[in-house]
Design a protein around this motif. Sequence first.
Motif, PDB file in Angstrom:
ATOM      1  N   SER A 102       9.342  -1.542  -1.700  1.00 42.43           N
ATOM      2  CA  SER A 102       8.578  -1.066  -0.563  1.00 42.43           C
ATOM      3  C   SER A 102       8.115  -2.243   0.297  1.00 42.43           C
ATOM      4  O   SER A 102       8.156  -2.188   1.531  1.00 42.43           O
ATOM      5  N   VAL A 103       7.692  -3.320  -0.353  1.00 43.43           N
ATOM      6  CA  VAL A 103       7.294  -4.532   0.372  1.00 43.43           C
ATOM      7  C   VAL A 103       8.499  -5.133   1.102  1.00 43.43           C
ATOM      8  O   VAL A 103       8.418  -5.505   2.280  1.00 43.43           O
ATOM      9  N   ILE A 104       9.640  -5.234   0.401  1.00 42.95           N
ATOM     10  CA  ILE A 104      10.844  -5.809   1.010  1.00 42.95           C
ATOM     11  C   ILE A 104      11.282  -4.986   2.218  1.00 42.95           C
ATOM     12  O   ILE A 104      11.636  -5.531   3.274  1.00 42.95           O
TER      13      ILE A 104
ATOM     14  N   ALA B 253      18.504   3.370  14.478  1.00 49.76           N
ATOM     15  CA  ALA B 253      18.099   4.355  13.479  1.00 49.76           C
ATOM     16  C   ALA B 253      19.121   4.506  12.359  1.00 49.76           C
ATOM     17  O   ALA B 253      18.757   4.547  11.169  1.00 49.76           O
ATOM     18  N   LEU B 254      20.413   4.578  12.692  1.00 44.20           N
ATOM     19  CA  LEU B 254      21.437   4.780  11.667  1.00 44.20           C
ATOM     20  C   LEU B 254      21.514   3.602  10.712  1.00 44.20           C
ATOM     21  O   LEU B 254      21.552   3.770   9.486  1.00 44.20           O
ATOM     22  N   TYR B 255      21.512   2.384  11.258  1.00 39.63           N
ATOM     23  CA  TYR B 255      21.592   1.194  10.409  1.00 39.63           C
ATOM     24  C   TYR B 255      20.299   1.016   9.597  1.00 39.63           C
ATOM     25  O   TYR B 255      20.341   0.540   8.452  1.00 39.63           O
ATOM     26  N   ALA B 256      19.173   1.395  10.181  1.00 39.11           N
ATOM     27  CA  ALA B 256      17.914   1.334   9.435  1.00 39.11           C
ATOM     28  C   ALA B 256      17.932   2.308   8.263  1.00 39.11           C
ATOM     29  O   ALA B 256      17.420   2.010   7.173  1.00 39.11           O
ATOM     30  N   ALA B 257      18.535   3.488   8.464  1.00 37.66           N
ATOM     31  CA  ALA B 257      18.646   4.451   7.375  1.00 37.66           C
ATOM     32  C   ALA B 257      19.544   3.925   6.266  1.00 37.66           C
ATOM     33  O   ALA B 257      19.247   4.091   5.071  1.00 37.66           O
ATOM     34  N   VAL B 258      20.652   3.268   6.635  1.00 40.16           N
ATOM     35  CA  VAL B 258      21.548   2.685   5.637  1.00 40.16           C
ATOM     36  C   VAL B 258      20.832   1.610   4.832  1.00 40.16           C
ATOM     37  O   VAL B 258      20.931   1.549   3.594  1.00 40.16           O
ATOM     38  N   LEU B 259      20.085   0.752   5.519  1.00 39.56           N
ATOM     39  CA  LEU B 259      19.350  -0.306   4.838  1.00 39.56           C
ATOM     40  C   LEU B 259      18.287   0.275   3.907  1.00 39.56           C
ATOM     41  O   LEU B 259      18.138  -0.173   2.763  1.00 39.56           O
ATOM     42  N   SER B 260      17.557   1.287   4.373  1.00 42.34           N
ATOM     43  CA  SER B 260      16.535   1.908   3.532  1.00 42.34           C
ATOM     44  C   SER B 260      17.154   2.554   2.303  1.00 42.34           C
ATOM     45  O   SER B 260      16.617   2.463   1.196  1.00 42.34           O
ATOM     46  N   GLY B 261      18.306   3.222   2.490  1.00 38.79           N
ATOM     47  CA  GLY B 261      18.981   3.832   1.345  1.00 38.79           C
ATOM     48  C   GLY B 261      19.477   2.815   0.348  1.00 38.79           C
ATOM     49  O   GLY B 261      19.489   3.066  -0.858  1.00 38.79           O
ATOM     50  N   ALA B 262      19.888   1.631   0.826  1.00 39.44           N
ATOM     51  CA  ALA B 262      20.332   0.584  -0.088  1.00 39.44           C
ATOM     52  C   ALA B 262      19.185   0.013  -0.901  1.00 39.44           C
ATOM     53  O   ALA B 262      19.376  -0.459  -2.023  1.00 39.44           O
ATOM     54  N   LEU B 263      17.964   0.076  -0.340  1.00 38.01           N
ATOM     55  CA  LEU B 263      16.802  -0.475  -1.038  1.00 38.01           C
ATOM     56  C   LEU B 263      16.097   0.554  -1.903  1.00 38.01           C
ATOM     57  O   LEU B 263      15.697   0.246  -3.037  1.00 38.01           O
ATOM     58  N   GLU B 264      15.925   1.789  -1.396  1.00 37.93           N
ATOM     59  CA  GLU B 264      15.154   2.797  -2.145  1.00 37.93           C
ATOM     60  C   GLU B 264      15.637   4.188  -1.764  1.00 37.93           C
ATOM     61  O   GLU B 264      15.780   4.501  -0.580  1.00 37.93           O
ATOM     62  N   VAL B 265      15.890   5.027  -2.752  1.00 38.00           N
ATOM     63  CA  VAL B 265      16.553   6.317  -2.531  1.00 38.00           C
ATOM     64  C   VAL B 265      15.730   7.238  -1.641  1.00 38.00           C
ATOM     65  O   VAL B 265      16.241   7.793  -0.658  1.00 38.00           O
TER      66      VAL B 265
ATOM     67  N   ALA C  48       0.826  -1.209   0.000  1.00 33.45           N
ATOM     68  CA  ALA C  48       0.000   0.000   0.000  1.00 33.45           C
ATOM     69  C   ALA C  48       0.861   1.262   0.000  1.00 33.45           C
ATOM     70  O   ALA C  48       0.557   2.240  -0.698  1.00 33.45           O
ATOM     71  N   GLN C  49       1.959   1.253   0.767  1.00 38.69           N
ATOM     72  CA  GLN C  49       2.854   2.399   0.783  1.00 38.69           C
ATOM     73  C   GLN C  49       3.485   2.622  -0.581  1.00 38.69           C
ATOM     74  O   GLN C  49       3.634   3.764  -1.033  1.00 38.69           O
ATOM     75  N   GLY C  50       3.873   1.532  -1.254  1.00 40.08           N
ATOM     76  CA  GLY C  50       4.439   1.655  -2.589  1.00 40.08           C
ATOM     77  C   GLY C  50       3.452   2.231  -3.585  1.00 40.08           C
ATOM     78  O   GLY C  50       3.804   3.076  -4.411  1.00 40.08           O
ATOM     79  N   LEU C  51       2.207   1.780  -3.506  1.00 43.20           N
ATOM     80  CA  LEU C  51       1.182   2.312  -4.403  1.00 43.20           C
ATOM     81  C   LEU C  51       0.934   3.801  -4.144  1.00 43.20           C
ATOM     82  O   LEU C  51       0.761   4.587  -5.081  1.00 43.20           O
ATOM     83  N   ARG C  52       0.905   4.197  -2.856  1.00 39.91           N
ATOM     84  CA  ARG C  52       0.710   5.613  -2.542  1.00 39.91           C
ATOM     85  C   ARG C  52       1.872   6.452  -3.065  1.00 39.91           C
ATOM     86  O   ARG C  52       1.673   7.563  -3.574  1.00 39.91           O
TER      87      ARG C  52
END
Length: 343
Positions: free
Chosen positions: A193-195, A207-219, A33-37
Amino acid sequence: MNPLLKRGVWLAAASALLAGVLVRPGAAAQGFAQGLRLCAGSVLPALFPCFAACSLILGQLTPRQCRAALLPLSWLGGYAVCARLTAQAYRRAELDTRQAGLTLCLGCCAAPGFVVGCVGGLLLGSAPLGWVLFGAQLAGNAAAALVCRPLLPPPGKRQPPAAGTCAGIGVPQAVGDAVNSCLAVCGSVVLFSVISQLLRELCPLPALYAAVLSGALEVSAGCAEFAALGGAISVYGCCVCLSALSASVWLQLAALLPREISLRPLALGRSVQAAVSLGCVRLALGLLPGAVPTLAGGANRLVITGRLPPDALVTGGLFLAAVLYKGYKTLYNSKYNYEGNTA
């Protein structure tokens, strides 16, 4: 990579994704749903008109004019537009594989609307910082292109122009190409977004490692999480996210480009691009006194609404109409050819 090992890696990744969906179906649905939005609220309004307009412009130019217009249009439209226009010029035999690879190294960057408006103005709270990040991208691209020139394929290999590509591209073809390109981009955005949501549920991180992971998956997700950290790390983190491109962008590039155009030189040059971009940002921050302390909590400026803005609603409606029209024409042509063959 060994073909057998490569197939094993993809099989393991697909199996892990399927297991995650079965174990955490609610998280998968939330990510979907987040990806579709995201697609309806920002991706389609930004990319669909740009895809159609840039494709139409490029189709009216001579080969020499096309090569001159490729980079400005790519810088204006961003990663996906750069890949789409490069593929279009290559299929019209206006670029060889070496020129196409060089165009990707020079032109692959986030669009100024995203970098300046969203990352700079909305997330970091400073439009000048957005312009710094955008300029740093271009400087990094130029350095990466210089380093990667020896890695590019030899000149001369061109694809013979496909039937109908030598003539100017009309509005129906430009819209059809824009629909196909947007579907490829939106599919990638929804998938990652699902992944990302599944990984958040299954592997909570600081928080820092979560930001790194999010950046690796989607800009965009990575930039938002780095901006929430505040301080200089938010600027440098956003810069790295823009340079690394993310798995989502790499999948989009692979979907939009023909197989003859290798992504290897672009991938090898991103480390140089990131180093030069970070250097430019570090130098510019010294010339913007007082900019970094104002960044704390910058991501709180992001406002989530339950309704689409009018421009996104109109563009989404046009995109849906174009998809339905393209589907109708495909079914009609298939039926006509079938009836003609059975007559």
